[in-house]
Design an enzyme around this catalytic site. Sequence first.
Site, PDB file in Angstrom:
ATOM      1  N   CYS A   1      -6.280  -9.074  -2.573  1.00 35.01           N
ATOM      2  CA  CYS A   1      -5.684  -7.810  -2.166  1.00 35.01           C
ATOM      3  C   CYS A   1      -6.272  -6.682  -3.005  1.00 35.01           C
ATOM      4  O   CYS A   1      -6.233  -6.745  -4.242  1.00 35.01           O
ATOM      5  CB  CYS A   1      -4.174  -7.906  -2.387  1.00 35.01           C
ATOM      6  N   ASN A   2      -6.805  -5.675  -2.350  1.00 33.93           N
ATOM      7  CA  ASN A   2      -7.382  -4.530  -3.076  1.00 33.93           C
ATOM      8  C   ASN A   2      -6.301  -3.743  -3.813  1.00 33.93           C
ATOM      9  O   ASN A   2      -6.526  -3.253  -4.909  1.00 33.93           O
ATOM     10  CB  ASN A   2      -8.069  -3.581  -2.089  1.00 33.93           C
TER      11      ASN A   2
ATOM     12  N   GLY B   1       0.795  -1.240   0.000  1.00 31.02           N
ATOM     13  CA  GLY B   1       0.000   0.000   0.000  1.00 31.02           C
ATOM     14  C   GLY B   1       0.815   1.272   0.000  1.00 31.02           C
ATOM     15  O   GLY B   1       0.313   2.335  -0.361  1.00 31.02           O
TER      16      GLY B   1
ATOM     17  N   CYS C   1      -9.439  -3.126   2.180  1.00 27.40           N
ATOM     18  CA  CYS C   1      -8.105  -3.729   2.269  1.00 27.40           C
ATOM     19  C   CYS C   1      -8.294  -5.033   3.031  1.00 27.40           C
ATOM     20  O   CYS C   1      -8.905  -5.036   4.112  1.00 27.40           O
ATOM     21  CB  CYS C   1      -7.145  -2.807   3.024  1.00 27.40           C
TER      22      CYS C   1
HETATM   23  N1  DGL Z   1      -4.056  -6.605   1.735  1.00 29.49           N
HETATM   24  C1  DGL Z   1      -3.835  -5.549   0.861  1.00 29.49           C
HETATM   25  C2  DGL Z   1      -5.109  -4.884   0.347  1.00 29.49           C
HETATM   26  O1  DGL Z   1      -6.156  -5.487   0.359  1.00 29.49           O
HETATM   27  C3  DGL Z   1      -2.751  -4.538   1.067  1.00 29.49           C
HETATM   28  C4  DGL Z   1      -1.933  -4.468   2.266  1.00 29.49           C
HETATM   29  C5  DGL Z   1      -0.589  -3.811   1.979  1.00 29.49           C
HETATM   30  O2  DGL Z   1      -0.487  -2.582   2.049  1.00 29.49           O
HETATM   31  O3  DGL Z   1       0.318  -4.561   1.644  1.00 29.49           O
HETATM   32  O4  DGL Z   1      -5.069  -3.779  -0.132  1.00 29.49           O
END
Ligand code: DGL
Length: 269
Positions: free
Chosen positions: A81-82, A51, A190
């Site tokens: 993961c978004n 992110g 997220c």
């Molecule tokens: N799990 C991730 C998402 O859904 C991102 C987390 C990260 O910043 O690595 O965006």
Amino acid sequence: MWDKNLKFQKNKSIAIFDSGFGGLFIMKEIIKVLPHEDVIYFGDNIRAPYGDRSEKEIIKHSLRIADFLNSLNIKVLILGCNTISACAYKSLKKSLKIDIFEIISPSVKKILKLNRKIGILATKATIFSKIYQRKILKYNKKMDLSFFSCPLFVSLVEKGVFDEKILEEAVRYYLKNIESKKIEIFFLGCTHYIFFKEILKKISNKKIIDSVLECVEEVKNNLKEKASFLNIPKYMFYTTKDKKEFKRIAEKILQMEDINVREKKNIIN
Ligand code: DGL
């Protein structure tokens, strides 16, 4: 007539990929909804958080990992993961010849059904991509959306901090700045933030939603004849960091014992 290709597809695995542990919340539901599927999980823990990275970097790492997963006899790739969905989906789609599921579309569908003041909690990269605004406002220009990033949530999950008091403190810290915006519903944009769902609900007293079930349902509906049945499922985990640490945190999140983890450090350049 018996289709040999179909049998081959059924023997393939579902792959889920995230920057770290967030995609495990998707895996947990995949296992419940599709209990005969073999699942391969990849966490790029050494480079998490994604992110805070640039779109260029996220695309580069995602392509590399997706290529590796594609070499493992998989039938679909789920971007758990978004941030990866927002920044790298198009590039992945262009370069890979397999079905790829991203998490933004089911989220947008869900948000569009709510005619309320929504607070979308997501990473900086996802917010910066403006993908949620573009996709939601295309269908409803009047939708009242606010965006907030909570990077500490990702770090706490990645470090395997499960102490309730510390987690509550982190939630209070972010809510302090958000309170004045009079949000009615929080949407977790997220996958790491899902870990905080119950605490957020308790402290904010608001409705908290995510799109994990919708994403999993979409995968299930699309698998159709490729779905496995009468298969005793196998789960394999890859991490770019330390496998003992991955095992400790993943087992806690998945509520599983004795998971099989491999280190895949040579994917880092
Ligand atoms: N799990 C991730 C998402 O859904 C991102 C987390 C990260 O910043 O690595 O965006």
